[in-house]
Write an enzyme that holds these catalytic residues in place. Structure first.
Site, PDB file in Angstrom:
ATOM      1  N   GLY A 168     -56.867 -35.215  42.396  1.00 38.34           N
ATOM      2  CA  GLY A 168     -57.728 -34.038  42.510  1.00 38.34           C
ATOM      3  C   GLY A 168     -57.791 -33.495  43.935  1.00 38.34           C
ATOM      4  N   ASP A 190     -54.138 -35.020  39.459  1.00 41.26           N
ATOM      5  CA  ASP A 190     -54.028 -36.478  39.570  1.00 41.26           C
ATOM      6  C   ASP A 190     -55.266 -36.989  40.333  1.00 41.26           C
ATOM      7  OD1 ASP A 190     -52.781 -39.017  39.475  1.00 41.26           O
ATOM      8  OD2 ASP A 190     -51.741 -38.667  41.355  1.00 41.26           O
ATOM      9  N   ASP A 198     -41.705 -33.537  39.341  1.00 44.80           N
ATOM     10  CA  ASP A 198     -40.562 -34.187  39.966  1.00 44.80           C
ATOM     11  C   ASP A 198     -40.839 -35.618  40.407  1.00 44.80           C
ATOM     12  OD1 ASP A 198     -42.344 -33.267  42.162  1.00 44.80           O
ATOM     13  OD2 ASP A 198     -40.753 -34.069  43.433  1.00 44.80           O
ATOM     14  N   GLY A 256     -44.227 -27.420  41.516  1.00 48.17           N
ATOM     15  CA  GLY A 256     -44.309 -28.096  40.220  1.00 48.17           C
ATOM     16  C   GLY A 256     -44.664 -27.210  39.047  1.00 48.17           C
ATOM     17  N   ARG A 273     -37.199 -31.955  37.613  1.00 48.06           N
ATOM     18  CA  ARG A 273     -38.064 -30.810  37.283  1.00 48.06           C
ATOM     19  C   ARG A 273     -37.518 -30.010  36.105  1.00 48.06           C
ATOM     20  NH1 ARG A 273     -41.880 -30.098  41.385  1.00 48.06           N
ATOM     21  NH2 ARG A 273     -41.207 -30.433  43.527  1.00 48.06           N
ATOM     22  N   GLU A 330     -51.878 -25.122  37.677  1.00 52.36           N
ATOM     23  CA  GLU A 330     -51.345 -26.353  38.273  1.00 52.36           C
ATOM     24  C   GLU A 330     -50.476 -27.070  37.258  1.00 52.36           C
ATOM     25  OE1 GLU A 330     -50.755 -28.405  40.525  1.00 52.36           O
ATOM     26  OE2 GLU A 330     -52.476 -29.103  41.661  1.00 52.36           O
ATOM     27  N   ASP A 331     -49.557 -27.900  37.735  1.00 50.82           N
ATOM     28  CA  ASP A 331     -48.776 -28.721  36.807  1.00 50.82           C
ATOM     29  C   ASP A 331     -49.585 -29.932  36.329  1.00 50.82           C
ATOM     30  OD1 ASP A 331     -48.734 -29.934  39.325  1.00 50.82           O
ATOM     31  OD2 ASP A 331     -46.581 -30.285  39.346  1.00 50.82           O
ATOM     32  N   LEU A 356     -56.173 -29.918  44.306  1.00 53.72           N
ATOM     33  CA  LEU A 356     -56.996 -28.909  43.655  1.00 53.72           C
ATOM     34  C   LEU A 356     -58.278 -28.649  44.438  1.00 53.72           C
ATOM     35  CD1 LEU A 356     -57.073 -27.134  41.225  1.00 53.72           C
ATOM     36  CD2 LEU A 356     -58.165 -28.974  39.937  1.00 53.72           C
ATOM     37  N   PHE A 361     -46.834 -42.246  35.836  1.00 52.68           N
ATOM     38  CA  PHE A 361     -46.134 -41.245  36.626  1.00 52.68           C
ATOM     39  C   PHE A 361     -45.172 -40.517  35.702  1.00 52.68           C
ATOM     40  CE2 PHE A 361     -43.229 -39.265  39.540  1.00 52.68           C
ATOM     41  CZ  PHE A 361     -44.093 -38.817  40.526  1.00 52.68           C
ATOM     42  N   LYS A 408     -54.824 -36.340  34.667  1.00 48.80           N
ATOM     43  CA  LYS A 408     -54.955 -37.809  34.684  1.00 48.80           C
ATOM     44  C   LYS A 408     -56.350 -38.157  35.182  1.00 48.80           C
ATOM     45  CE  LYS A 408     -50.838 -38.684  36.972  1.00 48.80           C
ATOM     46  NZ  LYS A 408     -49.787 -39.528  37.613  1.00 48.80           N
TER      47      LYS A 408
HETATM   48  P1  IMP Z   1     -53.345 -34.715  43.367  1.00 49.11           P
HETATM   49  O1  IMP Z   1     -53.614 -34.007  44.667  1.00 49.11           O
HETATM   50  O2  IMP Z   1     -53.323 -36.211  43.543  1.00 49.11           O
HETATM   51  O3  IMP Z   1     -54.239 -34.298  42.238  1.00 49.11           O
HETATM   52  O4  IMP Z   1     -51.856 -34.414  42.959  1.00 49.11           O
HETATM   53  C1  IMP Z   1     -51.421 -33.155  42.767  1.00 49.11           C
HETATM   54  C2  IMP Z   1     -49.925 -33.051  42.882  1.00 49.11           C
HETATM   55  O5  IMP Z   1     -49.247 -34.333  42.957  1.00 49.11           O
HETATM   56  C3  IMP Z   1     -49.395 -32.387  41.645  1.00 49.11           C
HETATM   57  O6  IMP Z   1     -49.431 -30.995  41.745  1.00 49.11           O
HETATM   58  C4  IMP Z   1     -48.000 -32.962  41.558  1.00 49.11           C
HETATM   59  O7  IMP Z   1     -47.100 -32.187  42.329  1.00 49.11           O
HETATM   60  C5  IMP Z   1     -48.095 -34.342  42.157  1.00 49.11           C
HETATM   61  N1  IMP Z   1     -48.245 -35.361  41.090  1.00 49.11           N
HETATM   62  C6  IMP Z   1     -49.350 -36.040  40.721  1.00 49.11           C
HETATM   63  N2  IMP Z   1     -49.106 -36.870  39.698  1.00 49.11           N
HETATM   64  C7  IMP Z   1     -47.797 -36.706  39.396  1.00 49.11           C
HETATM   65  C8  IMP Z   1     -46.928 -37.295  38.396  1.00 49.11           C
HETATM   66  O8  IMP Z   1     -47.305 -38.129  37.555  1.00 49.11           O
HETATM   67  N3  IMP Z   1     -45.637 -36.867  38.411  1.00 49.11           N
HETATM   68  C9  IMP Z   1     -45.168 -35.949  39.304  1.00 49.11           C
HETATM   69  N4  IMP Z   1     -45.929 -35.364  40.235  1.00 49.11           N
HETATM   70  C10 IMP Z   1     -47.241 -35.764  40.284  1.00 49.11           C
HETATM   71 MG    MG Z   2     -44.907 -32.708  43.242  1.00 51.26          MG
END
Ligand code: IMP
Ligand code: MG
Length: 177
Positions: A106, A104, A160, A45, A166, A100-101, A109, A153, A132
């Site tokens: 976390g 969400d 993506d 991402g 993307r 990171e992109d 991370l 989202f 977020k």
């Molecule tokens: P987390 O582990 O829930 O923080 O999510 C991290 C990963 O989920 C990100 O690096 C994205 O690849 C994907 N992700 C989370 N939210 C979104 C979104 O709104 N659109 C697209 N990808 C997302």
């Molecule tokens: Mg992704």
């Protein structure tokens, strides 16, 4: 679910993204001036943001990439994080900026930070294009954030939905309904 580009509503355009990245890049330059810096991107991402952010940081640093997967596909987190591709160089004693992109829940991370911290870098910080905060399930935060957003989202600019969108040059909200 049938995917369609007509369900995407623009949130940040190219100019807004570009301008914000210049600001963040300048902040990073000030903070890391004179330090041995390694900038690590989390694939896939991050690839678009990474290319732009790296060029907005007017310093000499190394780059590296890792690939982790947290989503099986679709719009919901599985809560499971797998390291699919690791760094090819040690980071011990070096200043590490993880890019990171989006942060969400976390979970991604949190897991990656633990893994990198175990390798004893001189410092470890995070830059994320998007954040977020309302979706957080573990207590982690990015040190540099492009834009903080509501619980939507989003796709484009590296992000993506099932591998698509993307390459959109802007960030848009994907409305599934
Ligand atoms: P987390 O582990 O829930 O923080 O999510 C991290 C990963 O989920 C990100 O690096 C994205 O690849 C994907 N992700 C989370 N939210 C979104 C979104 O709104 N659109 C697209 N990808 C997302
Ligand atoms: Mg992704």
């Amino acid at each position: 679910m049938t995917m369609s580009r007509s369900r995407i509503y623009p949130l940040f355009n190219e100019k807004q993204i570009h301008d914000r990245i210049q600001e963040v890049g300048e902040e990073i330059r000030r903070d890391y001036e004179g330090k041995d810096l390694v900038v690590i991107g989390l694939l896939n991402g991050v690839y678009v943001f990474f290319a732009d952010l790296a060029r907005a940081v007017d310093l000499d640093f190394e780059v590296g990439f890792m690939r982790v997967s947290s989503y099986g596909g679709g719009m919901e987190s599985t809560g499971e994080v797998k390291v699919a591709q690791d760094l090819d160089k040690p980071i011990r004693g070096r200043h590490v900026l993880l890019v990171e992109d989006i942060v969400d829940t976390g979970l991604t991370l949190h897991k990656v930070l633990r893994l990198l911290q175990d390798r004893e870098p001189a410092s470890l910080k995070v830059a994320s294009l998007l954040d977020k905060p309302s979706r957080r399930r573990v207590d982690v935060k990015a040190d540099y954030v492009g834009f903080s957003i509501e619980d939507h989202f989003v796709v484009g600019y590296g992000l993506d939905l099932d591998g698509k969108y993307r390459n959109l040059p802007y960030v848009g909200i994907y409305n599934p309904a």
